[in-house]
Design a protein around this motif. Sequence first.
Motif, PDB file in Angstrom:
ATOM      1  N   SER A 158     -23.864 -16.597   7.648  1.00 14.30           N
ATOM      2  CA  SER A 158     -23.867 -16.340   9.097  1.00 14.30           C
ATOM      3  C   SER A 158     -25.273 -16.229   9.670  1.00 14.30           C
ATOM      4  O   SER A 158     -25.475 -15.638  10.724  1.00 14.30           O
ATOM      5  N   GLY A 159     -26.262 -16.797   8.981  1.00 19.17           N
ATOM      6  CA  GLY A 159     -27.640 -16.697   9.441  1.00 19.17           C
ATOM      7  C   GLY A 159     -27.969 -17.684  10.543  1.00 19.17           C
ATOM      8  O   GLY A 159     -27.081 -18.263  11.188  1.00 19.17           O
ATOM      9  N   ILE A 160     -29.271 -17.887  10.771  1.00 19.81           N
ATOM     10  CA  ILE A 160     -29.741 -18.777  11.836  1.00 19.81           C
ATOM     11  C   ILE A 160     -29.436 -20.227  11.484  1.00 19.81           C
ATOM     12  O   ILE A 160     -29.882 -20.747  10.452  1.00 19.81           O
ATOM     13  N   GLN A 161     -28.635 -20.851  12.336  1.00 18.60           N
ATOM     14  CA  GLN A 161     -28.255 -22.248  12.160  1.00 18.60           C
ATOM     15  C   GLN A 161     -28.113 -22.865  13.545  1.00 18.60           C
ATOM     16  O   GLN A 161     -27.565 -22.242  14.446  1.00 18.60           O
ATOM     17  N   GLN A 162     -28.603 -24.083  13.709  1.00 20.61           N
ATOM     18  CA  GLN A 162     -28.470 -24.804  14.976  1.00 20.61           C
ATOM     19  C   GLN A 162     -27.575 -26.017  14.722  1.00 20.61           C
ATOM     20  O   GLN A 162     -27.962 -26.951  14.017  1.00 20.61           O
ATOM     21  N   LEU A 163     -26.382 -25.954  15.299  1.00 17.21           N
ATOM     22  CA  LEU A 163     -25.366 -26.970  15.060  1.00 17.21           C
ATOM     23  C   LEU A 163     -25.105 -27.731  16.354  1.00 17.21           C
ATOM     24  O   LEU A 163     -24.972 -27.126  17.408  1.00 17.21           O
ATOM     25  N   GLY A 164     -25.031 -29.056  16.280  1.00 17.81           N
ATOM     26  CA  GLY A 164     -24.761 -29.793  17.506  1.00 17.81           C
ATOM     27  C   GLY A 164     -24.928 -31.279  17.368  1.00 17.81           C
ATOM     28  O   GLY A 164     -24.462 -31.890  16.394  1.00 17.81           O
ATOM     29  N   TRP A 165     -25.622 -31.864  18.348  1.00 21.81           N
ATOM     30  CA  TRP A 165     -25.748 -33.313  18.465  1.00 21.81           C
ATOM     31  C   TRP A 165     -27.200 -33.678  18.758  1.00 21.81           C
ATOM     32  O   TRP A 165     -27.877 -32.973  19.500  1.00 21.81           O
ATOM     33  N   ALA A 166     -27.654 -34.789  18.197  1.00 17.07           N
ATOM     34  CA  ALA A 166     -29.030 -35.235  18.434  1.00 17.07           C
ATOM     35  C   ALA A 166     -29.105 -36.756  18.344  1.00 17.07           C
ATOM     36  O   ALA A 166     -28.317 -37.385  17.633  1.00 17.07           O
ATOM     37  N   THR A 167     -30.043 -37.342  19.069  1.00 19.19           N
ATOM     38  CA  THR A 167     -30.280 -38.776  18.992  1.00 19.19           C
ATOM     39  C   THR A 167     -31.370 -39.061  17.960  1.00 19.19           C
ATOM     40  O   THR A 167     -31.991 -38.139  17.416  1.00 19.19           O
ATOM     41  N   LEU A 168     -31.613 -40.337  17.731  1.00 14.40           N
ATOM     42  CA  LEU A 168     -32.669 -40.726  16.795  1.00 14.40           C
ATOM     43  C   LEU A 168     -34.046 -40.258  17.233  1.00 14.40           C
ATOM     44  O   LEU A 168     -34.957 -40.128  16.418  1.00 14.40           O
ATOM     45  N   SER A 169     -34.205 -40.024  18.530  1.00 13.76           N
ATOM     46  CA  SER A 169     -35.524 -39.635  19.034  1.00 13.76           C
ATOM     47  C   SER A 169     -35.849 -38.169  18.802  1.00 13.76           C
ATOM     48  O   SER A 169     -36.960 -37.726  19.068  1.00 13.76           O
ATOM     49  N   CYS A 170     -34.884 -37.389  18.300  1.00 19.45           N
ATOM     50  CA  CYS A 170     -35.127 -35.971  18.049  1.00 19.45           C
ATOM     51  C   CYS A 170     -35.943 -35.811  16.773  1.00 19.45           C
ATOM     52  O   CYS A 170     -35.465 -36.135  15.681  1.00 19.45           O
ATOM     53  N   PRO A 171     -37.191 -35.322  16.871  1.00 19.29           N
ATOM     54  CA  PRO A 171     -38.022 -35.184  15.669  1.00 19.29           C
ATOM     55  C   PRO A 171     -37.648 -33.935  14.888  1.00 19.29           C
ATOM     56  O   PRO A 171     -37.528 -32.848  15.439  1.00 19.29           O
ATOM     57  N   PHE A 172     -37.443 -34.064  13.580  1.00 15.62           N
ATOM     58  CA  PHE A 172     -37.191 -32.924  12.714  1.00 15.62           C
ATOM     59  C   PHE A 172     -38.490 -32.555  12.007  1.00 15.62           C
ATOM     60  O   PHE A 172     -39.157 -33.411  11.431  1.00 15.62           O
ATOM     61  N   THR A 173     -38.845 -31.277  12.057  1.00 12.97           N
ATOM     62  CA  THR A 173     -40.023 -30.782  11.354  1.00 12.97           C
ATOM     63  C   THR A 173     -39.639 -29.496  10.631  1.00 12.97           C
ATOM     64  O   THR A 173     -38.487 -29.072  10.668  1.00 12.97           O
ATOM     65  N   ASP A 174     -40.640 -28.863   9.992  1.00 14.79           N
ATOM     66  CA  ASP A 174     -40.348 -27.605   9.299  1.00 14.79           C
ATOM     67  C   ASP A 174     -40.179 -26.444  10.269  1.00 14.79           C
ATOM     68  O   ASP A 174     -39.864 -25.323   9.853  1.00 14.79           O
ATOM     69  N   GLN A 175     -40.362 -26.712  11.570  1.00 17.98           N
ATOM     70  CA  GLN A 175     -40.198 -25.663  12.579  1.00 17.98           C
ATOM     71  C   GLN A 175     -39.243 -26.048  13.701  1.00 17.98           C
ATOM     72  O   GLN A 175     -38.752 -25.182  14.415  1.00 17.98           O
ATOM     73  N   LYS A 176     -38.980 -27.335  13.854  1.00 18.18           N
ATOM     74  CA  LYS A 176     -38.116 -27.790  14.942  1.00 18.18           C
ATOM     75  C   LYS A 176     -36.966 -28.619  14.397  1.00 18.18           C
ATOM     76  O   LYS A 176     -37.125 -29.392  13.456  1.00 18.18           O
ATOM     77  N   GLY A 177     -35.786 -28.442  15.041  1.00 19.09           N
ATOM     78  CA  GLY A 177     -34.616 -29.165  14.586  1.00 19.09           C
ATOM     79  C   GLY A 177     -33.694 -29.514  15.738  1.00 19.09           C
ATOM     80  O   GLY A 177     -34.144 -29.835  16.840  1.00 19.09           O
ATOM     81  N   VAL A 178     -32.400 -29.419  15.499  1.00 19.34           N
ATOM     82  CA  VAL A 178     -31.404 -29.778  16.503  1.00 19.34           C
ATOM     83  C   VAL A 178     -31.514 -28.828  17.694  1.00 19.34           C
ATOM     84  O   VAL A 178     -31.528 -27.610  17.532  1.00 19.34           O
TER      85      VAL A 178
END
Length: 261
Positions: A158-178
Amino acid sequence: MAEDGPWIGGLSSGLAVVLNGDDGGASSQKNRLISSCNDFGDQSVERTLEHIFDLPCKTINPLTCPLDTGVVRSIIKNEFMKYHANLDMVIRNRDGVSATDDGCGPLIVAIEESSICGDFRIVKPPLLLESQAMFSSARANFCVWKGKWMYEVILETSGIQQLGWATLSCPFTDQKGVGDADDSYAYDGKRVSKWNKEAEPYGQSWVVGDVIGCCIDLDHDQISFYRNGSPLGVAFSGIRKMVPGLGYYPAISLSQGSGVT
């Protein structure tokens, strides 16, 4: 970084660098390019690709953000498959949805391995996942661009999780996500918030075992979420329309030790 320079074969040098770069394999997440307009007014790699493939403006990251070469390859591959559908690498199961097929067997929903940033451990195949890094993100291998769709996530923690939808343009990094970029939307029940670049209060606090429904209505341009079958209400309205083959992907970002099915 693509440097300003002469045109090569009718293409700007920046675009030539993208097309001729090595595949990178498992380390492709580290291969990122930043480009900008040069003194002669030539357009950036991002805007050039959008023009060539007739994509909505800023489908690809803004100029100030890193450009993931994987995004470029996905766009070019999708365009190629429009004219070579017999190769069966991109499967359109029905109008409004498409998936990448690796040719290794029946097409199923799975994590797109090339999209992973961080470290996911598969606790139990095919989709019981646990983050081994401080923050791990990934997309599924399906995208949608019209109609109404939903996927469900069972919370193993039940910890921190960001669940949803993203396009190819969404950059994933070690600090940023969905939810941390344009055209990227998420719900986090730990912080009881919704995310689209900025956080706003939304939903209910979640617990282990909850089933979270992530819904997208591209007929009315809305995203909403459910908790154990009960609606939490519309989270986002006026989301951007997408073009066939370049739509919204189911996507998740998990903090270290967090797990979902």
